[in-house]
Scaffold this active site. Structure first.
Site, PDB file in Angstrom:
ATOM      1  N   CYS A   1       0.800  -1.219   0.000  1.00 55.42           N
ATOM      2  CA  CYS A   1       0.000   0.000   0.000  1.00 55.42           C
ATOM      3  C   CYS A   1       0.839   1.277   0.000  1.00 55.42           C
ATOM      4  CB  CYS A   1      -0.952  -0.011   1.193  1.00 55.42           C
ATOM      5  SG  CYS A   1      -1.976  -1.496   1.229  1.00 55.42           S
TER       6      CYS A   1
ATOM      7  N   PHE B   1       2.048  -3.436   3.808  1.00 52.61           N
ATOM      8  CA  PHE B   1       2.438  -4.739   4.329  1.00 52.61           C
ATOM      9  C   PHE B   1       3.960  -4.874   4.319  1.00 52.61           C
ATOM     10  CE2 PHE B   1      -1.621  -7.409   3.294  1.00 52.61           C
ATOM     11  CZ  PHE B   1      -2.250  -6.839   4.374  1.00 52.61           C
TER      12      PHE B   1
ATOM     13  N   HIS C   1      -2.693   8.276   6.088  1.00 50.54           N
ATOM     14  CA  HIS C   1      -2.940   6.966   5.481  1.00 50.54           C
ATOM     15  C   HIS C   1      -4.332   6.490   5.882  1.00 50.54           C
ATOM     16  CE1 HIS C   1      -2.058   3.090   3.732  1.00 50.54           C
ATOM     17  NE2 HIS C   1      -2.316   2.475   4.872  1.00 50.54           N
TER      18      HIS C   1
ATOM     19  N   GLU D   1      -0.454   4.989  13.528  1.00 51.01           N
ATOM     20  CA  GLU D   1      -0.246   6.228  12.779  1.00 51.01           C
ATOM     21  C   GLU D   1      -0.349   7.442  13.709  1.00 51.01           C
ATOM     22  OE1 GLU D   1      -1.807   8.457   8.699  1.00 51.01           O
ATOM     23  OE2 GLU D   1      -2.762   6.591   9.362  1.00 51.01           O
TER      24      GLU D   1
ATOM     25  N   HIS E   1      -9.778   1.799  -0.181  1.00 52.43           N
ATOM     26  CA  HIS E   1      -8.325   1.633  -0.131  1.00 52.43           C
ATOM     27  C   HIS E   1      -7.877   0.884  -1.382  1.00 52.43           C
ATOM     28  CE1 HIS E   1      -4.346   1.157   1.119  1.00 52.43           C
ATOM     29  NE2 HIS E   1      -4.469   0.425   2.200  1.00 52.43           N
TER      30      HIS E   1
ATOM     31  N   LYS F   1     -10.015   7.790   2.677  1.00 50.21           N
ATOM     32  CA  LYS F   1     -10.373   6.436   2.257  1.00 50.21           C
ATOM     33  C   LYS F   1     -11.827   6.074   2.587  1.00 50.21           C
ATOM     34  CE  LYS F   1      -5.802   4.190   2.301  1.00 50.21           C
ATOM     35  NZ  LYS F   1      -4.921   5.329   2.612  1.00 50.21           N
TER      36      LYS F   1
END
Length: 412
Positions: A162, A398, A302, A313, A339, A334
């Site tokens: 991502c 990831f 994010h 985050e 996403h 998002k």
């Protein structure tokens, strides 16, 4: 070192196709998440996604190309066309060596490979697309953009989950800054809405199971969040050496000032809990830009809507900005467009650039019950007018990939 500016935006998103449609969708504030109708969802815990249903590739390429390319490459070429048109840039096909492309994608053409495998199982090899080998590899998006527009500079890609789109833009920025090329088409493209691609994330419990009200399934930083909502789409930008752009006399959306990329080196799916490395990516980007924390006016988060990522985050932002973290408006979009994995960072940069240009910070939709552990100014529900001179945008992926960009408005 060369200065690097953004002069063109091309985007294909669930909120809209093209920058104006995208911004209109952001301002409308309505989630595009719906119940999946592309494939059988029985047996899946998560049954919602943000899909693009009005994309016509023939608006951006000829019929032969539209038939030949898979969906993630179609998105990439369409965005490339839009970005070049937006930047009023024509590539000289007899030359083209000064322009390259860098396009990230977490999954590349894997969705297309799924479809062809189904044909193989049901009907044998004779039914399989003879060009499948040319569509499934991750670099196909960048290669097809290079071919479509005659870009003879570097043709590069990455599959850093991502964070792919943000990393692509950051690495393209580095190439121009170092003088390797003068122009890059950079961004991310993703088309993961296929049974196995989708089901793989369902198997690990990463996605929301808030199926009863799809439009509320993605809820960044909300106490009731339970996972991300998969989307699809792409965004690609024209990055140019600043002197070249000024000589051409074209509008400039902003200047990329800094880039940071790090790895948690911790776990494939669980972020490092103390936020040290995600925070370090932010700090590296600030240091690279020679921008102090107090100069950041807006952060495009994010905000994946997963329990651990949103919490981590928040911790990372506090590490870097200290008490000022509570004073900076931060939003995650998002909840509106889902996403799109490797394309998300690019889509969010497009939204951030438009926000900077139009002095308006988009809201974090569906943030109804704030999580006490996510206690920063996440601009809940409604956007706000704000002058943005410096923006920070970041993405996590990831394997612990962390990437961040600092962008300055075109005031100088």
């Amino acid at each position: 070192m060369n200065r690097v500016v953004i002069t063109g935006i091309g985007c294909v998103t669930p909120l809209g196709i093209g920058k104006e449609a995208l911004w209109k969708g952001v301002l409308a504030g309505k989630s595009t998440v719906r119940r999946i109708d592309r494939f059988d969802i029985s047996g899946l815990k998560s049954q919602v996604a943000a899909a693009i249903n009005n994309f016509d590739p023939l608006q951006y390429m000829d019929a032969k190309s539209a038939r030949r390319l898979d969906r993630f490459s179609l998105f990439a070429v369409a965005c490339g066309r839009m970005a070049l048109d937006d930047a009023h840039l024509e590539i000289d096909r007899s030359d083209g060596v000064g322009t390259g492309t860098y396009i990230g994608s977490a999954l590349g053409g894997v969705g297309n490979a799924e479809e062809e495998h189904t044909r193989l199982v049901q009907k044998g090899f004779a039914a399989v697309d003879k060009l499948i080998a040319l569509s499934v590899f991750g670099g196909a998006g960048a290669s097809n953009v290079s071919i479509a527009f005659g870009l003879k500079g570097p043709s590069l890609s990455n599959a850093n989950s991502c964070a792919s789109g943000t990393i692509s833009i950051g690495e393209a920025f580095r190439l121009i800054r170092a003088g390797v090329v003068t122009t890059m088409l950079a961004g991310g493209s993703e088309a993961p809405l296929a049974p196995l691609c989708f089901g793989a994330f369902d198997l690990i419990g990463a996605m929301s199971t808030h199926n009863a009200e799809p439009e509320k399934a993605s809820r960044p930083f909300d106490r009731e969040r339970d996972g991300f909502v998969m989307g699809e789409g792409a965004a690609i930008f024209v990055l140019e050496e600043r002197g070249q752009a000024l000589k051409r006399g074209v509008p400039i959306y902003g200047e990329i000032r800094g880039y940071g990329v790090t790895s948690d080196a911790h776990h494939m799916t669980i972020p490092l809990p103390d936020g040290t490395q995600s925070g370090r990516a932010l700090q590296v980007a600030l240091d690279d830009a020679h921008v102090a924390p107090e100069e950041i006016d807006y952060i495009n988060a994010h905000g994946s809507s997963t329990p651990l990522n949103d919490k981590t985050e928040t911790i990372a932002l506090k590490r870097v900005f200290g008490s000022r973290a509570f004073k900076i408006p931060i939003s995650a979009t998002k909840a509106l467009h889902g996403h799109a994995l490797g394309a998300s960072g690019a889509i969010e940069l497009a939204i951030g650039l438009l926000a900077m240009q139009r002095d308006f910070i988009p809201p974090t939709a569906n943030l109804e019950t704030p999580d006490p552990e996510c206690d920063l100014d996440y601009v809940p529900k409604r956007g706000r007018t704000c002058k943005i001179r410096h923006m920070l945008t970041h993405s996590f992926g990831f394997g612990g990939s962390n990437a961040a960009l600092v962008v300055r408005s075109n005031e100088d």
